[in-house]
Design an enzyme around this catalytic site. Structure first.
Site, PDB file in Angstrom:
ATOM      1  N   LYS A 278       0.844  -1.193   0.000  1.00 16.79           N
ATOM      2  CA  LYS A 278       0.000   0.000   0.000  1.00 16.79           C
ATOM      3  C   LYS A 278       0.878   1.242   0.000  1.00 16.79           C
ATOM      4  CE  LYS A 278      -0.232  -0.182   5.067  1.00 16.79           C
ATOM      5  NZ  LYS A 278      -1.098  -0.196   6.263  1.00 16.79           N
TER       6      LYS A 278
ATOM      7  N   ASP B   1       8.090 -10.144   7.095  1.00 20.70           N
ATOM      8  CA  ASP B   1       7.971  -9.362   8.317  1.00 20.70           C
ATOM      9  C   ASP B   1       9.381  -8.941   8.689  1.00 20.70           C
ATOM     10  OD1 ASP B   1       7.780  -8.361  10.877  1.00 20.70           O
ATOM     11  OD2 ASP B   1       6.538  -9.994  11.657  1.00 20.70           O
TER      12      ASP B   1
ATOM     13  N   TYR C 247       9.622   8.260  16.139  1.00 22.64           N
ATOM     14  CA  TYR C 247       9.717   8.240  14.677  1.00 22.64           C
ATOM     15  C   TYR C 247      10.917   9.036  14.159  1.00 22.64           C
ATOM     16  CZ  TYR C 247       8.559   8.732   9.761  1.00 22.64           C
ATOM     17  OH  TYR C 247       8.613   8.720   8.392  1.00 22.64           O
TER      18      TYR C 247
ATOM     19  N   LYS D 174      14.503   7.640  12.315  1.00 22.02           N
ATOM     20  CA  LYS D 174      14.983   8.013  10.986  1.00 22.02           C
ATOM     21  C   LYS D 174      16.405   8.584  11.056  1.00 22.02           C
ATOM     22  CE  LYS D 174      11.486   6.648   8.578  1.00 22.02           C
ATOM     23  NZ  LYS D 174      11.613   5.478   7.663  1.00 22.02           N
TER      24      LYS D 174
ATOM     25  N   THR E  86      -0.601   9.182   3.574  1.00 23.61           N
ATOM     26  CA  THR E  86      -0.682   7.736   3.772  1.00 23.61           C
ATOM     27  C   THR E  86      -1.344   7.474   5.120  1.00 23.61           C
ATOM     28  OG1 THR E  86       1.432   7.462   4.958  1.00 23.61           O
ATOM     29  CG2 THR E  86       1.523   7.480   2.548  1.00 23.61           C
ATOM     30  N   ASP E  87      -1.580   6.196   5.395  1.00 26.26           N
ATOM     31  CA  ASP E  87      -2.210   5.898   6.675  1.00 26.26           C
ATOM     32  C   ASP E  87      -1.273   6.144   7.855  1.00 26.26           C
ATOM     33  OD1 ASP E  87      -0.521   3.767   6.240  1.00 26.26           O
ATOM     34  OD2 ASP E  87      -2.060   2.217   6.428  1.00 26.26           O
TER      35      ASP E  87
END
Length: 241
Positions: free
Chosen positions: A14, A61, A164, A168, A199-200
């Site tokens: 996705k 995964d 997050y 990164k 995006t989600d």
């Protein structure tokens, strides 16, 4: 074994990952759609094939070593080599992410997917990449991982995100170490920022489409042999570290 260029995109069922797979498939490449959710993975593969892409599913995964090993075996059995690896799978983690409030488990979860997942997949695929005439690795990062931008007063770098953003930055640093170790090889390794893409991961609040977000990864995946390595790029050029 096929002579067609072989790519693997993680988190490709996705969003940006799907559009990267679609873009590489449009070039006539074989594209492995790496994803852990079987239903979504196979739906993505069916859609890509309907659009003319030579796509196939890769159960993957990135937090599971056995799954990563099995994915490498699947690629080897299918093509005997890997030409391009796009490490796209990622999570933002839950809230809150202010450093005084964040649950350490939230940071660990983000690092496990966004950093260690890249290490697991890259290391498993390196023997296959070494068999390629023009191997490329693209790691999907973000400008929020730029310490320069994060520490610049008034810079627009998104919300405080101790899980997050930090993951990164960690990914950027790990990528530099790969570049240093593999500098004497023909493997080009670069970091890509897709921009603020809907995006989600951000509840579709981004201002760019997934197709726009995929463009920089596709460009880095298709670099010529004299292209850059060890760079951090978005559509506008190099991003300061």
């Amino acid at each position: 074994m096929s002579d067609r260029t072989m790519a693997l995109v993680t988190g490709a069922n996705k969003g940006i990952g799907y559009e990267i797979a679609a873009g590489l498939g449009a070039l006539g490449w074989q594209v492995g759609v790496g994803a852990r959710d079987e239903e979504r993975r196979e739906a993505a593969v069916a859609k890509l094939r309907a659009g003319g892409a030579d796509a196939f599913g890769v159960p993957l995964d990135v937090t599971d070593g056995a799954s990563v090993t099995a994915a490498a075996r699947l690629i080897e059995d299918r093509a005997g080599r890997l030409d391009v690896l796009v490490n796209n799978a990622g999570i933002t983690g839950g809230r809150p992410q202010e450093p005084t409030l964040v649950d350490p488990a939230t940071i660990l979860a983000a690092v496990d997917v966004n950093v260690l997942g890249v290490v697991r997949v890259t290391n498993a695929m390196l023997p296959l990449l070494r068999r390629s005439a023009s191997p490329r690795i693209v790691n999907m990062s973000s400008t929020v991982g730029s310490l320069t931008r994060q520490s610049t007063p008034g810079a627009q770098v998104g919300p405080i995100a101790a899980a997050y953003s930090t993951s990164k930055t960690f990914l950027n640093a790990v990528t530099v170490q790969y570049v240093r170790e593999l500098r004497d090889t023909n493997i080009l390794i670069n970091l890509a920022c897709p921009g603020y893409t809907a995006t989600d991961l951000n509840a579709f609040s981004g201002v760019r489409t997934p197709e726009q977000g995929a463009a920089i990864a596709i460009r880095l995946a298709t670099l010529p042999d004299d292209g850059p390595t060890g760079g951090f790029f978005d559509d506008e050029g190099e991003i300061p570290w």
